[in-house]
Scaffold this motif. Structure first.
Motif, PDB file in Angstrom:
ATOM      1  N   GLY A 169      -6.279   1.205  -1.849  1.00 51.32           N
ATOM      2  CA  GLY A 169      -4.860   1.137  -1.515  1.00 51.32           C
ATOM      3  C   GLY A 169      -3.976   1.333  -2.731  1.00 51.32           C
ATOM      4  N   THR A 170      -4.342   0.706  -3.856  1.00 51.95           N
ATOM      5  CA  THR A 170      -3.539   0.894  -5.071  1.00 51.95           C
ATOM      6  C   THR A 170      -3.669   2.319  -5.591  1.00 51.95           C
ATOM      7  N   LEU A 171      -4.839   2.934  -5.428  1.00 52.79           N
ATOM      8  CA  LEU A 171      -5.023   4.318  -5.868  1.00 52.79           C
ATOM      9  C   LEU A 171      -4.175   5.276  -5.046  1.00 52.79           C
ATOM     10  N   VAL A 172      -4.164   5.096  -3.737  1.00 49.71           N
ATOM     11  CA  VAL A 172      -3.404   5.984  -2.855  1.00 49.71           C
ATOM     12  C   VAL A 172      -1.917   5.890  -3.147  1.00 49.71           C
ATOM     13  N   THR A 173      -1.399   4.682  -3.282  1.00 51.80           N
ATOM     14  CA  THR A 173       0.039   4.532  -3.521  1.00 51.80           C
ATOM     15  C   THR A 173       0.424   4.942  -4.938  1.00 51.80           C
ATOM     16  N   HIS A 174      -0.508   4.818  -5.884  1.00 48.29           N
ATOM     17  CA  HIS A 174      -0.228   5.232  -7.263  1.00 48.29           C
ATOM     18  C   HIS A 174       0.070   6.721  -7.344  1.00 48.29           C
ATOM     19  N   GLY A 175      -0.527   7.511  -6.462  1.00 48.34           N
ATOM     20  CA  GLY A 175      -0.326   8.957  -6.522  1.00 48.34           C
ATOM     21  C   GLY A 175       0.840   9.455  -5.702  1.00 48.34           C
ATOM     22  N   ALA A 176       1.689   8.551  -5.198  1.00 50.40           N
ATOM     23  CA  ALA A 176       2.743   8.961  -4.274  1.00 50.40           C
ATOM     24  C   ALA A 176       3.918   9.606  -4.996  1.00 50.40           C
ATOM     25  N   GLU A 177       4.407  10.699  -4.419  1.00 47.44           N
ATOM     26  CA  GLU A 177       5.656  11.298  -4.886  1.00 47.44           C
ATOM     27  C   GLU A 177       6.853  10.618  -4.245  1.00 47.44           C
ATOM     28  N   ARG A 178       6.668  10.137  -3.027  1.00 48.33           N
ATOM     29  CA  ARG A 178       7.716   9.378  -2.349  1.00 48.33           C
ATOM     30  C   ARG A 178       7.049   8.264  -1.569  1.00 48.33           C
ATOM     31  N   PRO A 179       7.766   7.192  -1.238  1.00 50.22           N
ATOM     32  CA  PRO A 179       7.138   6.034  -0.598  1.00 50.22           C
ATOM     33  C   PRO A 179       6.398   6.412   0.679  1.00 50.22           C
ATOM     34  N   GLY A 180       5.116   6.019   0.732  1.00 51.89           N
ATOM     35  CA  GLY A 180       4.344   6.191   1.945  1.00 51.89           C
ATOM     36  C   GLY A 180       3.693   7.535   2.148  1.00 51.89           C
ATOM     37  N   CYS A 181       3.912   8.491   1.242  1.00 52.01           N
ATOM     38  CA  CYS A 181       3.387   9.837   1.452  1.00 52.01           C
ATOM     39  C   CYS A 181       2.909  10.461   0.155  1.00 52.01           C
ATOM     40  N   GLY A 182       1.880  11.297   0.275  1.00 55.18           N
ATOM     41  CA  GLY A 182       1.474  12.176  -0.817  1.00 55.18           C
ATOM     42  C   GLY A 182       0.309  11.661  -1.634  1.00 55.18           C
ATOM     43  N   ILE A 183      -0.596  12.589  -1.958  1.00 60.46           N
ATOM     44  CA  ILE A 183      -1.672  12.328  -2.906  1.00 60.46           C
ATOM     45  C   ILE A 183      -1.655  13.446  -3.935  1.00 60.46           C
ATOM     46  N   PRO A 184      -2.032  13.158  -5.179  1.00 60.50           N
ATOM     47  CA  PRO A 184      -1.879  14.156  -6.240  1.00 60.50           C
ATOM     48  C   PRO A 184      -2.927  15.260  -6.168  1.00 60.50           C
TER      49      PRO A 184
END
Length: 349
Positions: A169-184
């Motif tokens: 969960g921390t990995l997924v949110t760490h890569g967010a460009e905007r809240p709740g969406c996006g992976i790098p």
């Protein structure tokens, strides 16, 4: 489908972390951050293990840069320490999720690369004797549009370890460009997450729609239908599933319904119904521009010759799977390609 327990213990096992270091350092032996990590290897690995075990691991900042491949994309490279953790996670999670992937999912899976997908498409066309219709499409801004809640829900189906889910969960949110969406784009774990996310589409098409001839390569998909009406119906069903279940949109400029008898632009090649395969025209144009420039940069000692040869060799790897003998041969006779460029091409064969 059964969820796996006690997975964090496998992730932080010292032999897995050591193997992860080997994966993260492959091809990067000359980088200062890798050399510093390796100099204190056991200490660094034990630090990672202890932080992960305590639930205190903090992801570092990304290094951002842009590439044109062929369209402009932002790549976010994780620091070396994080890449070791990405590999440790991948080593444990990839075998678990890969078992559930359909046979015709091809991206970022060992033994299932571009050329295997191309061969599979050719087999599809032969099976239908060149008759019927083809539906192609891809997802609009896929990596930037991955919904975190949906992704974590997909991960929870197979991961039954709460501590590992917290880390993911921390990995997924760490890569967010905007809240709740996006992976790098650029992370090993992002490749796995991207496949896990669209695996739901694969099973929908194969099991609910009962489509026999279907394949996906990351966010590009293709399926064959008996006629135009069936292809249009499938398009509507896929679009509805993506919107309602995965919160994704199709890229309207990349959706097409066409007879199988017409040429198909797929994964770098243009495929003809009679079996001929050509390299995509824009790939050829990029190479014609690249070779003279590479020759000049090598002559000026701006880049290493090995890097230049690798760049040109990738072309021949692409051309080897197409009817491109005359095109490749012309590279050696084109007057505008300087001698250094020619030597690079020769040494790349």
């Amino acid at each position: 489908m059964r969820s796996e327990k006690n997975l964090l213990a496998k992730v932080i096992a010292f032999d897995n972390l050591h193997r992860a270091f080997g994966g993260a350092s492959h091809g990067k032996r000359d980088r200062p951050d890798m050399r510093e990590f390796e100099y204190h290897l056991e200490t660094r690995l034990f630090e990672i293990r202890d932080e992960l075990a305590a639930g205190e691991y903090a992801w570092g900042p990304f290094h951002r840069f842009w590439v044109n491949d062929p369209k402009r994309r932002e790549i976010r490279a994780a620091p070396f320490r994080d890449r070791v953790v990405h590999h440790a996670l991948f080593n444990v999670l990839d075998p678990i999720f890969r078992r559930g992937f359909i046979a015709d999912s091809y991206a970022c899976i060992p033994g299932r690369g571009t050329h295997r997908a191309v061969e599979r498409y050719r087999a599809f066309v032969r099976a239908r004797a060149g008759r019927g219709y083809r539906l192609q499409g891809d997802v609009k801004r896929y990596f930037a549009s991955v919904d975190h809640a949906v992704l974590l829900g997909r991960l929870e189906r197979r991961v039954g370890d709460g501590r590992l889910l917290n880390l993911l969960g921390t990995l997924v949110t760490h890569g967010a460009e905007r809240p709740g969406c996006g992976i790098p784009i650029g992370s090993l774990t992002s490749q796995l997450f991207a496949n896990v996310y669209l695996d739901a589409l694969d099973h929908f098409v194969k099991e609910r729609l009962r489509v026999r001839h279907y394949l996906r390569y990351m966010d590009d998909f293709l399926l064959l239908a008996s006629d135009r009406r069936e292809a249009r119906d499938r398009l509507g069903q896929v679009r509805e599933f993506l919107t309602e279940q995965l919160r994704l949109e199709l890229n309207p400029r990349r959706v097409s319904v066409a007879p199988i008898s017409e040429p198909c632009d797929l994964l770098g090649y243009v495929h003809h119904a009679d079996g001929r395969t050509r390299v995509r025209r824009r790939s050829v144009r990029r190479l014609w521009r690249r070779v003279p420039a590479l020759g000049r940069r090598v002559a000026a000692r701006e880049i290493d010759p090995d890097d230049a040869r690798a760049s040109v060799a990738s072309w021949f790897g692409l051309a080897a799977h197409a009817d491109a003998f005359r095109l490749s041969k012309s590279m050696f006779t084109q007057r505008d390609v300087d001698n250094v460029g020619k030597r690079l091409l020769v040494r790349s064969l």
